[in-house]
Structure formats: structure tokens, C-alpha cells
Design a protein around this motif. Sequence first.
Motif, PDB file in Angstrom:
ATOM      1  N   PHE A  15      -7.367   4.483  10.309  1.00  0.00           N
ATOM      2  CA  PHE A  15      -6.166   4.207  11.187  1.00  0.00           C
ATOM      3  C   PHE A  15      -6.663   4.177  12.701  1.00  0.00           C
ATOM      4  CE2 PHE A  15      -2.267   5.438  13.174  1.00  0.00           C
ATOM      5  CZ  PHE A  15      -1.457   4.456  12.753  1.00  0.00           C
ATOM      6  N   ALA A  70       0.763  -1.235  -0.236  1.00  0.00           N
ATOM      7  CA  ALA A  70       0.053   0.172   0.157  1.00  0.00           C
ATOM      8  C   ALA A  70       0.957   1.231  -0.001  1.00  0.00           C
ATOM      9  CB  ALA A  70      -0.851  -0.030   1.303  1.00  0.00           C
ATOM     10  N   MET A  71       2.023   1.165   0.815  1.00  0.00           N
ATOM     11  CA  MET A  71       2.830   2.569   1.067  1.00  0.00           C
ATOM     12  C   MET A  71       4.191   2.279   0.279  1.00  0.00           C
ATOM     13  SD  MET A  71       1.852   3.546   4.760  1.00  0.00           S
ATOM     14  CE  MET A  71       2.570   5.268   4.768  1.00  0.00           C
ATOM     15  N   GLU A 121       7.214   0.981   2.576  1.00  0.00           N
ATOM     16  CA  GLU A 121       6.894  -0.564   2.802  1.00  0.00           C
ATOM     17  C   GLU A 121       7.549  -1.226   1.699  1.00  0.00           C
ATOM     18  OE1 GLU A 121       2.568  -0.624   5.122  1.00  0.00           O
ATOM     19  OE2 GLU A 121       2.727  -0.693   2.792  1.00  0.00           O
ATOM     20  N   LYS A 171      -3.682  -5.253  13.098  1.00  0.00           N
ATOM     21  CA  LYS A 171      -4.917  -4.188  12.683  1.00  0.00           C
ATOM     22  C   LYS A 171      -4.140  -3.571  11.226  1.00  0.00           C
ATOM     23  CE  LYS A 171      -7.331  -0.085  13.902  1.00  0.00           C
ATOM     24  NZ  LYS A 171      -6.477   1.052  13.146  1.00  0.00           N
ATOM     25  N   GLU A 172      -4.808  -3.656  10.161  1.00  0.00           N
ATOM     26  CA  GLU A 172      -4.266  -2.971   9.076  1.00  0.00           C
ATOM     27  C   GLU A 172      -5.323  -2.341   8.079  1.00  0.00           C
ATOM     28  OE1 GLU A 172      -5.354  -5.441   6.929  1.00  0.00           O
ATOM     29  OE2 GLU A 172      -3.874  -5.137   5.739  1.00  0.00           O
ATOM     30  N   MET A 173      -5.084  -1.998   6.659  1.00  0.00           N
ATOM     31  CA  MET A 173      -5.953  -1.488   6.104  1.00  0.00           C
ATOM     32  C   MET A 173      -6.272  -2.025   4.609  1.00  0.00           C
ATOM     33  SD  MET A 173      -5.092   2.645   7.200  1.00  0.00           S
ATOM     34  CE  MET A 173      -6.287   3.397   6.355  1.00  0.00           C
ATOM     35  N   VAL A 183      -1.724  -0.915  19.337  1.00  0.00           N
ATOM     36  CA  VAL A 183      -2.947  -0.310  19.152  1.00  0.00           C
ATOM     37  C   VAL A 183      -3.438  -0.159  20.551  1.00  0.00           C
ATOM     38  CG1 VAL A 183      -5.266  -0.776  18.669  1.00  0.00           C
ATOM     39  CG2 VAL A 183      -3.582  -1.457  17.121  1.00  0.00           C
ATOM     40  N   THR A 214       2.807  -2.923   6.727  1.00  0.00           N
ATOM     41  CA  THR A 214       2.802  -2.763   8.286  1.00  0.00           C
ATOM     42  C   THR A 214       1.427  -2.880   8.719  1.00  0.00           C
ATOM     43  OG1 THR A 214       2.607  -0.266   7.707  1.00  0.00           O
ATOM     44  CG2 THR A 214       4.754  -1.201   8.176  1.00  0.00           C
ATOM     45  N   GLU A 273      -0.636   6.618  18.060  1.00  0.00           N
ATOM     46  CA  GLU A 273      -0.207   5.756  17.153  1.00  0.00           C
ATOM     47  C   GLU A 273       0.688   6.308  15.871  1.00  0.00           C
ATOM     48  OE1 GLU A 273      -3.196   2.973  15.684  1.00  0.00           O
ATOM     49  OE2 GLU A 273      -4.373   3.435  17.388  1.00  0.00           O
ATOM     50  N   HIS A 274       0.022   7.403  15.514  1.00  0.00           N
ATOM     51  CA  HIS A 274       0.826   7.927  14.469  1.00  0.00           C
ATOM     52  C   HIS A 274       2.223   8.310  14.451  1.00  0.00           C
ATOM     53  CE1 HIS A 274      -0.904  11.587  16.103  1.00  0.00           C
ATOM     54  NE2 HIS A 274       0.008  12.229  15.654  1.00  0.00           N
ATOM     55  N   GLY A 331      -0.878  -2.407  12.950  1.00  0.00           N
ATOM     56  CA  GLY A 331      -0.862  -2.184  14.459  1.00  0.00           C
ATOM     57  C   GLY A 331      -1.101  -3.472  14.992  1.00  0.00           C
ATOM     58  N   PHE A 377       4.004   5.419  14.745  1.00  0.00           N
ATOM     59  CA  PHE A 377       4.185   4.751  13.233  1.00  0.00           C
ATOM     60  C   PHE A 377       5.277   5.310  12.230  1.00  0.00           C
ATOM     61  CE2 PHE A 377       3.181   4.635   8.819  1.00  0.00           C
ATOM     62  CZ  PHE A 377       2.575   3.195   8.606  1.00  0.00           C
ATOM     63  N   LEU A 378       5.273   6.675  12.334  1.00  0.00           N
ATOM     64  CA  LEU A 378       6.253   7.286  11.619  1.00  0.00           C
ATOM     65  C   LEU A 378       7.747   6.858  11.795  1.00  0.00           C
ATOM     66  CD1 LEU A 378       4.811  10.930  11.100  1.00  0.00           C
ATOM     67  CD2 LEU A 378       4.779   8.779   9.406  1.00  0.00           C
ATOM     68  N   THR A 383       4.153  -1.799  13.212  1.00  0.00           N
ATOM     69  CA  THR A 383       5.107  -0.377  13.569  1.00  0.00           C
ATOM     70  C   THR A 383       4.381   0.273  14.747  1.00  0.00           C
ATOM     71  OG1 THR A 383       3.251   0.184  11.779  1.00  0.00           O
ATOM     72  CG2 THR A 383       5.559   0.227  11.094  1.00  0.00           C
ATOM     73  N   ASP A 384       3.319  -0.184  15.267  1.00  0.00           N
ATOM     74  CA  ASP A 384       2.721   0.539  16.262  1.00  0.00           C
ATOM     75  C   ASP A 384       1.785  -0.465  17.411  1.00  0.00           C
ATOM     76  OD1 ASP A 384       1.236   1.322  13.614  1.00  0.00           O
ATOM     77  OD2 ASP A 384      -0.348   1.105  15.303  1.00  0.00           O
TER      78      ASP A 384
HETATM   79  N1  SAH Z   1       0.173   7.605   9.242  1.00  0.00           N
HETATM   80  C1  SAH Z   1       0.933   7.254   8.313  1.00  0.00           C
HETATM   81  C2  SAH Z   1      -0.178   6.711   7.262  1.00  0.00           C
HETATM   82  C3  SAH Z   1      -1.120   5.956   7.775  1.00  0.00           C
HETATM   83  S1  SAH Z   1      -0.832   4.206   8.108  1.00  0.00           S
HETATM   84  C4  SAH Z   1       1.673   8.297   7.717  1.00  0.00           C
HETATM   85  O1  SAH Z   1       1.314   9.431   8.181  1.00  0.00           O
HETATM   86  O2  SAH Z   1       2.340   8.293   6.840  1.00  0.00           O
HETATM   87  C5  SAH Z   1      -1.468   3.171   7.418  1.00  0.00           C
HETATM   88  C6  SAH Z   1      -1.018   2.325   6.573  1.00  0.00           C
HETATM   89  O3  SAH Z   1      -0.029   1.141   7.432  1.00  0.00           O
HETATM   90  C7  SAH Z   1      -1.872   1.224   5.905  1.00  0.00           C
HETATM   91  O4  SAH Z   1      -1.528   0.969   4.448  1.00  0.00           O
HETATM   92  C8  SAH Z   1      -2.151   0.063   6.945  1.00  0.00           C
HETATM   93  O5  SAH Z   1      -2.389  -1.268   6.202  1.00  0.00           O
HETATM   94  C9  SAH Z   1      -0.862   0.078   7.858  1.00  0.00           C
HETATM   95  N2  SAH Z   1      -0.974   0.362   9.203  1.00  0.00           N
HETATM   96  C10 SAH Z   1      -0.105   0.400  10.109  1.00  0.00           C
HETATM   97  N3  SAH Z   1      -0.278   0.272  11.339  1.00  0.00           N
HETATM   98  C11 SAH Z   1      -1.656   0.556  11.206  1.00  0.00           C
HETATM   99  C12 SAH Z   1      -2.587   0.665  12.303  1.00  0.00           C
HETATM  100  N4  SAH Z   1      -2.417   0.780  13.643  1.00  0.00           N
HETATM  101  N5  SAH Z   1      -3.896   0.855  11.947  1.00  0.00           N
HETATM  102  C13 SAH Z   1      -4.109   0.686  10.802  1.00  0.00           C
HETATM  103  N6  SAH Z   1      -3.437   0.532   9.568  1.00  0.00           N
HETATM  104  C14 SAH Z   1      -1.893   0.311  10.172  1.00  0.00           C
END
Ligand code: SAH
Length: 258
Positions: free
Chosen positions: A172, A21-22, A25, A190-192, A218, A106, A224-225, A108, A228-229, A215-216
Motif C-alpha cells: 500500500f 478485492a475488498m 467495494e 495505483k492499486e493492488m 498518493v 479503489t 494515505e490510510h 490511489g 482511505f478509510l 480513495t486517496d
Molecule cells: N488500508 C485499508 C486496506 C488497504 S487498501 C484498510 O485499512 O482497510 C488497499 C486496497 O484498496 C487494495 O485492494 C487496492 O487495490 C486498493 N487501493 C486503494 N488505494 C490504494 C493505494 N493508494 N495504493 C494501493 N492500493 C490501493
Amino acid sequence: MSQTASDPWPSSIRRVAFLFAMSAEGTGFARRLGLEDHGNLDPSLPAHWLSGSIPGSGGGSLEVAVGFAGSDPEHRVDRIGTVPAALAAHLLIRRFEPDLLVNAGTCGGFKARGAAVGSIYLGSRAFLFHDHRIPLPGFDAFGVGRIEARYPEELLEVLDAEPGVVSTGDSFTPCAEDLEFFAAEGVHAKEMEAAAIARLARDHGLPFLAVKAVTDLVDHPEPEHEAFLRNLDRVSGALEERLVRLLGWLETRSESRA
Ligand code: SAH
């Protein structure tokens, strides 16, 4: 044609498609494999792909494609989430005709279920949608998905991964109903995207794997964000190592059965 519980895992897999997705990744992985960039999968969409032939140690080779949902031209961020993922996966399947589809990325994780940042899960049991709440007969079960996850047991060892229930949603940040769902279903990741791609793979009768790196957390108080970064690059590197191991395993397997 669709993949059913009784279908055996294919004995020889020679064409593998990975969907990310990203860009953070999967770009390192595509670069490491030296894949050729083919540009967009469709002239109207930002989804794009690369492919190449990866020589194996035994003289054979694997054909590998890597696809991305792409960057949104208006908002200039990756098109994360279910719709762009399923569209990109469909186009990639039509274009490349893989024997196996892999969604890597990635997720959660949940400290309560033993996760730490960097934990790697292989999607197990079933792929769920946690935010498809449709309280209508029949549609309720369709909403949750529960798309069966299948893989040969030895893959857990090859990938050094834990088996985990993967749940997909388009937000998210989780709401109270999502948190109840995670607890009730014992969700690990948990992902998307994964469940949407799993359903599509099933429509195409293709075996499907989801490999997800945490990456994080939940259920951890840290926002979380931010987590995540900070963790995205490091964890994507660890994910890349596991995907290279997966390719090695597929190569040896298809060579020994050729
Ligand atoms: N916050 C990030 C972008 C969103 S992360 C940024 O600012 O760049 C969401 C992406 O990472 C999705 O593709 C998802 O599949 C995955 N992901 C990682 N951790 C996640 C979480 N806790 N919840 C949902 N998706 C998550």
C-alpha cells in the motif's frame, strides 16, 4: 488461446464477471443486483461469489457474477493483493465462464495528473506492475507486465470515466523506486490487483476492464490510510453507480445485436 491486439471487442457480451478485492467495494453492488450467494469458489479458499440474471429494458437479460477474494481466516481482513485476486479470478472464470471480466475497486490517484478523491478511471493503454523489479534479460519486461488495455472508446462516456494507466503492486505504501516508476510511466491509478487479473484474462482469451475509483491521493501529504478509510464507503457508492451504467450499456448493446 489469448487475446491479441487484433482481436475485435466482442459484439455481444451476455455473461459478465466482476471481481472485487475488498468486500466494502462490491457488496453494495451485489446486493443492489439481488444476486444469489453461492458461497466459496473452492472449499479450501475464502474466495466467494454470487450470480444472477439481470433483465434488460428491451426484454433480454445479462448473466452477472460478482466474485470476492474473501476474508483471511487468520487475520480477519480482506485478502487484498495480486495472488488472492488472480486465484479468485481464475476460479470464477472456470465456474461462471464469462464473456467479459471486470476488476472494479479503489485506487490511489495522483493530484499531479489531475485526480481528486472520487475520480473514476478506466484502465487504459497498459496494465503495469510497479514493484516487480527483475533486472534480468527478458524477465525485466515480464515483471513490468505492460498488458495491453482495450475497450470501445464510447465506454469512457458511458462510465463518465477518465482513461488512466493503472499500476499494480502488493504494497500500500510506495517506496522511492515506486514513486520514480509512477512519474516515468505517467501512472494515474495505483492499486493492488488489476495487472494480475489482466494477465489472467489474457491467458483465458477474455476481454478485460478495470474500473477504479480514487480513495486517496498518493502525492498528497495526508496520511494515505486515514484518507482511505474515510473515503472508502463514499467512493464505493460512486463506483457502484458506474458499474450499473456499464451493465445498462452491455444490455442495450447485446439486445441491438441479437
Ligand atoms: N488500508 C485499508 C486496506 C488497504 S487498501 C484498510 O485499512 O482497510 C488497499 C486496497 O484498496 C487494495 O485492494 C487496492 O487495490 C486498493 N487501493 C486503494 N488505494 C490504494 C493505494 N493508494 N495504493 C494501493 N492500493 C490501493
